[in-house]
Scaffold this motif. Sequence first.
Motif, PDB file in Angstrom:
ATOM      1  N   ASP A  49       0.879  -1.221  -0.150  1.00 53.84           N
ATOM      2  CA  ASP A  49       0.049  -0.025  -0.041  1.00 53.84           C
ATOM      3  C   ASP A  49       1.026   1.142  -0.090  1.00 53.84           C
ATOM      4  O   ASP A  49       0.332   2.159  -0.644  1.00 53.84           O
ATOM      5  CB  ASP A  49      -0.907  -0.094   1.180  1.00 53.84           C
ATOM      6  CG  ASP A  49      -2.279  -1.011   0.958  1.00 53.84           C
ATOM      7  OD1 ASP A  49      -2.289  -1.441  -0.065  1.00 53.84           O
ATOM      8  OD2 ASP A  49      -2.688  -1.281   2.281  1.00 53.84           O
ATOM      9  N   VAL A  50       1.998   1.275   0.729  1.00 53.55           N
ATOM     10  CA  VAL A  50       2.832   2.350   0.751  1.00 53.55           C
ATOM     11  C   VAL A  50       3.526   2.721  -0.566  1.00 53.55           C
ATOM     12  O   VAL A  50       3.510   3.597  -1.068  1.00 53.55           O
ATOM     13  CB  VAL A  50       3.878   2.328   2.022  1.00 53.55           C
ATOM     14  CG1 VAL A  50       5.114   3.300   1.555  1.00 53.55           C
ATOM     15  CG2 VAL A  50       3.229   2.262   3.399  1.00 53.55           C
ATOM     16  N   VAL A  51       4.042   1.513  -1.255  1.00 50.98           N
ATOM     17  CA  VAL A  51       4.481   1.591  -2.470  1.00 50.98           C
ATOM     18  C   VAL A  51       3.453   2.138  -3.562  1.00 50.98           C
ATOM     19  O   VAL A  51       3.806   2.979  -4.406  1.00 50.98           O
ATOM     20  CB  VAL A  51       5.197   0.331  -2.927  1.00 50.98           C
ATOM     21  CG1 VAL A  51       5.541   0.282  -4.357  1.00 50.98           C
ATOM     22  CG2 VAL A  51       6.289  -0.263  -2.020  1.00 50.98           C
ATOM     23  N   LYS A  52       2.269   1.817  -3.384  1.00 50.50           N
ATOM     24  CA  LYS A  52       1.384   2.183  -4.423  1.00 50.50           C
ATOM     25  C   LYS A  52       1.170   3.676  -4.130  1.00 50.50           C
ATOM     26  O   LYS A  52       0.731   4.464  -5.256  1.00 50.50           O
ATOM     27  CB  LYS A  52      -0.004   1.371  -4.274  1.00 50.50           C
ATOM     28  CG  LYS A  52       0.051   0.096  -4.870  1.00 50.50           C
ATOM     29  CD  LYS A  52      -0.965  -0.775  -4.784  1.00 50.50           C
ATOM     30  CE  LYS A  52      -1.179  -2.337  -5.331  1.00 50.50           C
ATOM     31  NZ  LYS A  52      -2.237  -2.932  -5.035  1.00 50.50           N
ATOM     32  N   ALA A  53       1.001   4.197  -2.977  1.00 53.69           N
ATOM     33  CA  ALA A  53       0.658   5.362  -2.856  1.00 53.69           C
ATOM     34  C   ALA A  53       1.974   6.365  -2.897  1.00 53.69           C
ATOM     35  O   ALA A  53       1.954   7.675  -3.377  1.00 53.69           O
ATOM     36  CB  ALA A  53       0.392   5.644  -1.287  1.00 53.69           C
ATOM     37  N   ALA A  54       3.294   6.052  -3.084  1.00 55.36           N
ATOM     38  CA  ALA A  54       4.348   6.770  -3.231  1.00 55.36           C
ATOM     39  C   ALA A  54       4.330   7.140  -4.686  1.00 55.36           C
ATOM     40  O   ALA A  54       3.836   6.710  -5.696  1.00 55.36           O
ATOM     41  CB  ALA A  54       5.532   5.884  -3.013  1.00 55.36           C
ATOM     42  N   ASP A  55       5.129   8.306  -4.839  1.00 59.14           N
ATOM     43  CA  ASP A  55       5.456   8.525  -6.147  1.00 59.14           C
ATOM     44  C   ASP A  55       6.328   7.726  -7.015  1.00 59.14           C
ATOM     45  O   ASP A  55       7.363   7.124  -6.611  1.00 59.14           O
ATOM     46  CB  ASP A  55       6.376  10.093  -6.134  1.00 59.14           C
ATOM     47  CG  ASP A  55       6.720  10.527  -7.245  1.00 59.14           C
ATOM     48  OD1 ASP A  55       5.915  10.538  -8.291  1.00 59.14           O
ATOM     49  OD2 ASP A  55       7.926  11.236  -7.286  1.00 59.14           O
ATOM     50  N   ALA A 115      14.432   4.317  -5.511  1.00 59.39           N
ATOM     51  CA  ALA A 115      14.486   3.258  -4.291  1.00 59.39           C
ATOM     52  C   ALA A 115      14.846   1.962  -4.932  1.00 59.39           C
ATOM     53  O   ALA A 115      15.824   1.272  -4.207  1.00 59.39           O
ATOM     54  CB  ALA A 115      13.411   3.388  -3.560  1.00 59.39           C
ATOM     55  N   GLN A 116      14.318   1.390  -5.741  1.00 57.46           N
ATOM     56  CA  GLN A 116      14.459   0.058  -6.199  1.00 57.46           C
ATOM     57  C   GLN A 116      16.050   0.203  -6.925  1.00 57.46           C
ATOM     58  O   GLN A 116      16.856  -0.646  -6.831  1.00 57.46           O
ATOM     59  CB  GLN A 116      13.614  -0.160  -7.436  1.00 57.46           C
ATOM     60  CG  GLN A 116      12.115  -0.359  -6.786  1.00 57.46           C
ATOM     61  CD  GLN A 116      11.139  -0.860  -8.068  1.00 57.46           C
ATOM     62  OE1 GLN A 116      11.320  -0.279  -9.175  1.00 57.46           O
ATOM     63  NE2 GLN A 116      10.019  -1.398  -7.539  1.00 57.46           N
ATOM     64  N   ALA A 141      10.207   8.100  -7.181  1.00 59.60           N
ATOM     65  CA  ALA A 141      10.708   7.835  -6.032  1.00 59.60           C
ATOM     66  C   ALA A 141      10.873   6.255  -5.615  1.00 59.60           C
ATOM     67  O   ALA A 141      11.934   5.858  -5.051  1.00 59.60           O
ATOM     68  CB  ALA A 141       9.937   8.296  -4.911  1.00 59.60           C
ATOM     69  N   VAL A 142       9.974   5.560  -5.995  1.00 60.26           N
ATOM     70  CA  VAL A 142       9.865   4.057  -5.925  1.00 60.26           C
ATOM     71  C   VAL A 142      11.100   3.666  -6.851  1.00 60.26           C
ATOM     72  O   VAL A 142      11.872   2.717  -6.626  1.00 60.26           O
ATOM     73  CB  VAL A 142       8.625   3.632  -6.556  1.00 60.26           C
ATOM     74  CG1 VAL A 142       8.546   1.941  -6.638  1.00 60.26           C
ATOM     75  CG2 VAL A 142       7.451   4.015  -5.446  1.00 60.26           C
ATOM     76  N   GLN A 143      11.132   3.990  -7.929  1.00 57.16           N
ATOM     77  CA  GLN A 143      12.096   3.692  -9.141  1.00 57.16           C
ATOM     78  C   GLN A 143      13.600   4.090  -8.626  1.00 57.16           C
ATOM     79  O   GLN A 143      14.304   3.348  -8.814  1.00 57.16           O
ATOM     80  CB  GLN A 143      11.951   4.286 -10.531  1.00 57.16           C
ATOM     81  CG  GLN A 143      12.601   3.507 -11.614  1.00 57.16           C
ATOM     82  CD  GLN A 143      12.513   4.131 -12.923  1.00 57.16           C
ATOM     83  OE1 GLN A 143      11.810   5.094 -13.175  1.00 57.16           O
ATOM     84  NE2 GLN A 143      12.745   3.341 -13.978  1.00 57.16           N
TER      85      GLN A 143
END
Length: 185
Positions: free
Chosen positions: A12-18, A25-26, A21-23
């Motif tokens: 849920d946090v990943v889906k809500a994040a930008d 972090a990955q 920003a997720v990319q």
Amino acid sequence: MAISPPSDLVLDVVKAADPAAVQAAQQKLMTTRAAAAARGLTESGAGFSNAIDQLDTTASSAGLGNVSSDKSKIPASYRKFEAMVLQSFVGSMLPESEELYGKGNAGEIWKGMMAEQIGDSIAKAGGVGIAAQMFSQSLMRAQNDEMSNVVTDDNERKLALSMVTDFERRTFGVVATDNEGAENS
């Protein structure tokens, strides 16, 4: 249906994040994982320097570096040139992989450095014969230059001139006359 609260929370946090920003972090996690894997390889003795040492011993045991009988006589400038040529060959054979070298200019620099080290290692082990061939051609050229500057004495010069004159007479059918005016053929 089972619910796994910790993973659902993370999802849920990943889906809500930008997404950017997720990319990022990955990407950071992948970089950290690659660095840890490289450190593990180095510590276990399976790193890049160990691979190069392995290549050196394998090539020398197979006799690949024995092109010239006396490697110490070949000047360093010829060896450096061979290393540069081999670097170009090796660089063109290395795979195009962002996962292996990294992205952008940094990846190209790492790939170039790897090709340079491999080329240097091959050249130090005796190379493929480029340096030896160039050095032997240079020695032959120097010997030919010395031979062309040999001084001939006066007798040899007169003999050569008389042979050329005799050849011209026979070729062009010129009849020679002696001092008295009598014709000789």
